[in-house]
Design a protein around this motif. Structure first.
Motif, PDB file in Angstrom:
ATOM      1  N   ARG A   1      88.538  48.381  17.134  1.00  0.00           N
ATOM      2  CA  ARG A   1      88.122  48.529  15.932  1.00  0.00           C
ATOM      3  C   ARG A   1      87.037  48.085  15.528  1.00  0.00           C
ATOM      4  N   ASP A   2      86.077  48.933  14.673  1.00  0.00           N
ATOM      5  CA  ASP A   2      84.373  48.089  15.039  1.00  0.00           C
ATOM      6  C   ASP A   2      84.900  48.669  13.671  1.00  0.00           C
ATOM      7  N   HIS A   3      83.753  46.643  13.487  1.00  0.00           N
ATOM      8  CA  HIS A   3      83.936  46.722  11.030  1.00  0.00           C
ATOM      9  C   HIS A   3      83.083  47.899  10.673  1.00  0.00           C
ATOM     10  N   PRO A   4      83.687  48.171  10.208  1.00  0.00           N
ATOM     11  CA  PRO A   4      83.716  49.878   9.075  1.00  0.00           C
ATOM     12  C   PRO A   4      82.025  49.266   8.274  1.00  0.00           C
ATOM     13  N   ASP A   5      81.604  48.613   8.323  1.00  0.00           N
ATOM     14  CA  ASP A   5      80.414  48.267   7.600  1.00  0.00           C
ATOM     15  C   ASP A   5      79.074  48.354   8.590  1.00  0.00           C
ATOM     16  N   HIS A   6      79.549  47.975  10.121  1.00  0.00           N
ATOM     17  CA  HIS A   6      78.335  47.778  11.088  1.00  0.00           C
ATOM     18  C   HIS A   6      78.871  49.131  11.836  1.00  0.00           C
ATOM     19  N   ALA A   7      79.801  50.026  11.788  1.00  0.00           N
ATOM     20  CA  ALA A   7      80.481  50.772  12.965  1.00  0.00           C
ATOM     21  C   ALA A   7      79.079  51.537  13.393  1.00  0.00           C
ATOM     22  N   TRP A   8      78.414  52.309  12.325  1.00  0.00           N
ATOM     23  CA  TRP A   8      77.284  53.496  12.201  1.00  0.00           C
ATOM     24  C   TRP A   8      76.224  52.645  13.515  1.00  0.00           C
ATOM     25  N   ILE A   9      76.462  50.870  13.859  1.00  0.00           N
ATOM     26  CA  ILE A   9      75.301  50.679  14.701  1.00  0.00           C
ATOM     27  C   ILE A   9      75.572  51.568  16.579  1.00  0.00           C
ATOM     28  N   ARG A  10      76.534  52.129  16.452  1.00  0.00           N
ATOM     29  CA  ARG A  10      76.658  52.697  17.770  1.00  0.00           C
ATOM     30  C   ARG A  10      76.124  54.200  18.300  1.00  0.00           C
ATOM     31  N   GLY A  11      75.961  54.712  16.764  1.00  0.00           N
ATOM     32  CA  GLY A  11      75.234  56.020  16.408  1.00  0.00           C
ATOM     33  C   GLY A  11      73.583  55.441  17.049  1.00  0.00           C
ATOM     34  N   THR A  12      72.489  54.564  16.725  1.00  0.00           N
ATOM     35  CA  THR A  12      71.496  54.465  17.053  1.00  0.00           C
ATOM     36  C   THR A  12      71.596  54.595  18.718  1.00  0.00           C
ATOM     37  N   TRP A  13      72.207  53.875  19.673  1.00  0.00           N
ATOM     38  CA  TRP A  13      72.266  53.686  21.187  1.00  0.00           C
ATOM     39  C   TRP A  13      71.410  55.126  21.335  1.00  0.00           C
ATOM     40  N   PRO A  14      72.125  55.956  21.086  1.00  0.00           N
ATOM     41  CA  PRO A  14      71.810  57.052  21.994  1.00  0.00           C
ATOM     42  C   PRO A  14      69.902  56.974  22.010  1.00  0.00           C
ATOM     43  N   ARG A  15      69.552  57.249  20.406  1.00  0.00           N
ATOM     44  CA  ARG A  15      68.102  56.596  20.827  1.00  0.00           C
ATOM     45  C   ARG A  15      67.372  55.366  21.230  1.00  0.00           C
ATOM     46  N   GLN A  16      68.032  54.652  22.046  1.00  0.00           N
ATOM     47  CA  GLN A  16      67.053  53.043  22.268  1.00  0.00           C
ATOM     48  C   GLN A  16      67.404  53.579  23.566  1.00  0.00           C
ATOM     49  N   PRO A  17      66.683  53.219  24.509  1.00  0.00           N
ATOM     50  CA  PRO A  17      66.227  52.679  25.715  1.00  0.00           C
ATOM     51  C   PRO A  17      67.365  51.308  26.232  1.00  0.00           C
ATOM     52  N   VAL A  18      67.927  51.455  27.288  1.00  0.00           N
ATOM     53  CA  VAL A  18      69.135  50.226  27.335  1.00  0.00           C
ATOM     54  C   VAL A  18      67.610  48.982  27.909  1.00  0.00           C
ATOM     55  N   ASP A  19      67.782  47.663  27.233  1.00  0.00           N
ATOM     56  CA  ASP A  19      67.609  46.832  27.875  1.00  0.00           C
ATOM     57  C   ASP A  19      67.060  46.960  29.034  1.00  0.00           C
ATOM     58  N   PRO A  20      65.150  46.256  29.459  1.00  0.00           N
ATOM     59  CA  PRO A  20      65.117  47.195  31.421  1.00  0.00           C
ATOM     60  C   PRO A  20      65.598  45.722  31.970  1.00  0.00           C
ATOM     61  N   ARG A  21      65.817  44.309  31.459  1.00  0.00           N
ATOM     62  CA  ARG A  21      65.955  43.310  32.461  1.00  0.00           C
ATOM     63  C   ARG A  21      67.816  43.514  33.180  1.00  0.00           C
ATOM     64  N   LEU A  22      68.535  44.269  32.304  1.00  0.00           N
ATOM     65  CA  LEU A  22      69.353  44.935  32.583  1.00  0.00           C
ATOM     66  C   LEU A  22      69.521  45.673  33.789  1.00  0.00           C
ATOM     67  N   PRO A  23      70.394  45.843  34.990  1.00  0.00           N
ATOM     68  CA  PRO A  23      71.392  44.983  34.913  1.00  0.00           C
ATOM     69  C   PRO A  23      70.840  43.484  35.516  1.00  0.00           C
ATOM     70  N   LEU A  24      70.944  42.641  35.613  1.00  0.00           N
ATOM     71  CA  LEU A  24      70.701  41.022  36.423  1.00  0.00           C
ATOM     72  C   LEU A  24      70.817  40.747  36.938  1.00  0.00           C
ATOM     73  N   TYR A  25      71.755  42.148  37.932  1.00  0.00           N
ATOM     74  CA  TYR A  25      72.029  41.964  38.880  1.00  0.00           C
ATOM     75  C   TYR A  25      73.202  43.224  39.295  1.00  0.00           C
ATOM     76  N   PRO A  26      72.869  44.008  39.950  1.00  0.00           N
ATOM     77  CA  PRO A  26      73.937  44.798  40.311  1.00  0.00           C
ATOM     78  C   PRO A  26      75.740  44.119  40.975  1.00  0.00           C
ATOM     79  N   ALA A  27      76.064  45.325  41.202  1.00  0.00           N
ATOM     80  CA  ALA A  27      77.702  44.952  41.762  1.00  0.00           C
ATOM     81  C   ALA A  27      77.675  44.673  43.206  1.00  0.00           C
TER      82      ALA A  27
END
Length: 294
Positions: free
Chosen positions: A264-290
């Motif tokens: 369960r996400d903390h109810p005060d902070h769960a909204w942050i997941r909704g912002t992820w589709p509007r941001q790119p993944v950090d270009p430093r990742l993956p540090l290495y692939p499988a």
């Protein structure tokens, strides 16, 4: 800086023989974690008792002997360079590690009922997941997640957070049984922080109380070799200092009939997941692939 130091174990504070970290169910209830340091030519044997165990190389490789079989682990240079192969060992047996060149090995374990067969998994078979986006981007190596590798109780994954990012965020919990919603899992975090410019790194871990009977409250400055015990509570964020990538090993187990990671996400902070589709993944990742052999 630490609140509730009973749950923050600084590096070497539980040193016992060859183990620089030795967390047993006397500290926790279901989980164990040992960090084993072996010199060149080193060898170590221990009984598995009532727990199932994984041998996970942090640095170096070794041969694992258990159940009349010998498994060769190639290992890796460090958790920041590659995934690693590993071995699973069942309860009620003996486990021996032997290394020619030396190394450091994580031994996550969990009390269990079923006795499963000993098994080997290669580094190339470790699922690597990118989770979150923007400053919440992190890499998860799901080597023994609930849906990637069969254990009786044990759940274990590796998380790599680029310097300056937050992971274990939004804060979440899994300390009560709500069927279909939340697992009951205690958890251990074990940290290693990458050096930069010749300087040792640091990070921060927060755990906040989640309700009556669940009062774990931790604000810890964590460094390489530290661990934090999380029997309950909202855990997160895990914060990596700028310039210093953070690694942590998560070890989980609990009394539930189903081996699952439901949060369960903390109810005060769960909204942050909704912002992820509007941001790119950090270009430093993956540090290495499988399976990356670096």
């Amino acid at each position: 800086m630490t609140t509730n130091s009973r749950h923050h174990l600084p590096a070497n504070s539980t040193r016992s023989g060859p183990y620089s970290l030795n967390i047993t169910p006397s500290w926790a209830s279901w989980t164990s974690l040992r960090i084993l340091d072996l010199p060149p030519g080193g060898r170590h044997t221990f009984p598995t008792g009532d727990s199932e165990w994984i041998v996970l190389p942090l640095t170096g490789g070794c041969t694992v002997f258990t159940e009349g079989e010998a498994f060769e682990l190639q290992g890796r240079a460090s958790p920041f360079t590659a995934t690693t192969d590993f071995v699973y060992a069942p309860r009620d047996t003996h486990l021996t590690l032997a290394t020619a060149l030396g190394g450091r090995f994580a031994l996550p374990g969990a009390r269990c009922q079923r006795r499963l067969p000993a098994r080997y998994r290669p580094a190339s078979g470790i699922p690597v997941e990118l989770r979150g986006s923007g400053p919440c981007s992190r890499q998860v190596n799901n080597f023994a997640a609930a849906d990637t590798f069969e254990c009786d109780r044990l759940i274990a994954v590796e998380v790599l957070t680029p310097g300056g990012n937050w992971s274990s965020y939004p804060p979440h919990k899994h300390d009560q049984e709500h069927p279909g919603e939340e697992s009951a899992l205690e958890e251990i975090y074990y940290y290693e922080i990458a050096e930069a410019q010749g300087t040792a790194g640091l990070g921060y871990q927060r755990v906040t109380p989640s309700g009556p009977g669940h009062r774990t409250d931790v604000l810890a400055e964590v460094r390489t070799g530290d661990a934090v015990l999380i029997p309950d509570g909202w855990h997160g964020p895990s914060i990596a200092a700028p310039g210093h990538d953070m690694y942590y090993l998560n070890v989980m187990a609990g009394p539930g009939a189903e081996r699952a990671w439901l949060i369960r996400d903390h109810p005060d902070h769960a909204w942050i997941r909704g912002t992820w589709p509007r941001q790119p993944v950090d270009p430093r990742l993956p540090l290495y692939p499988a399976g990356d052999p670096r």
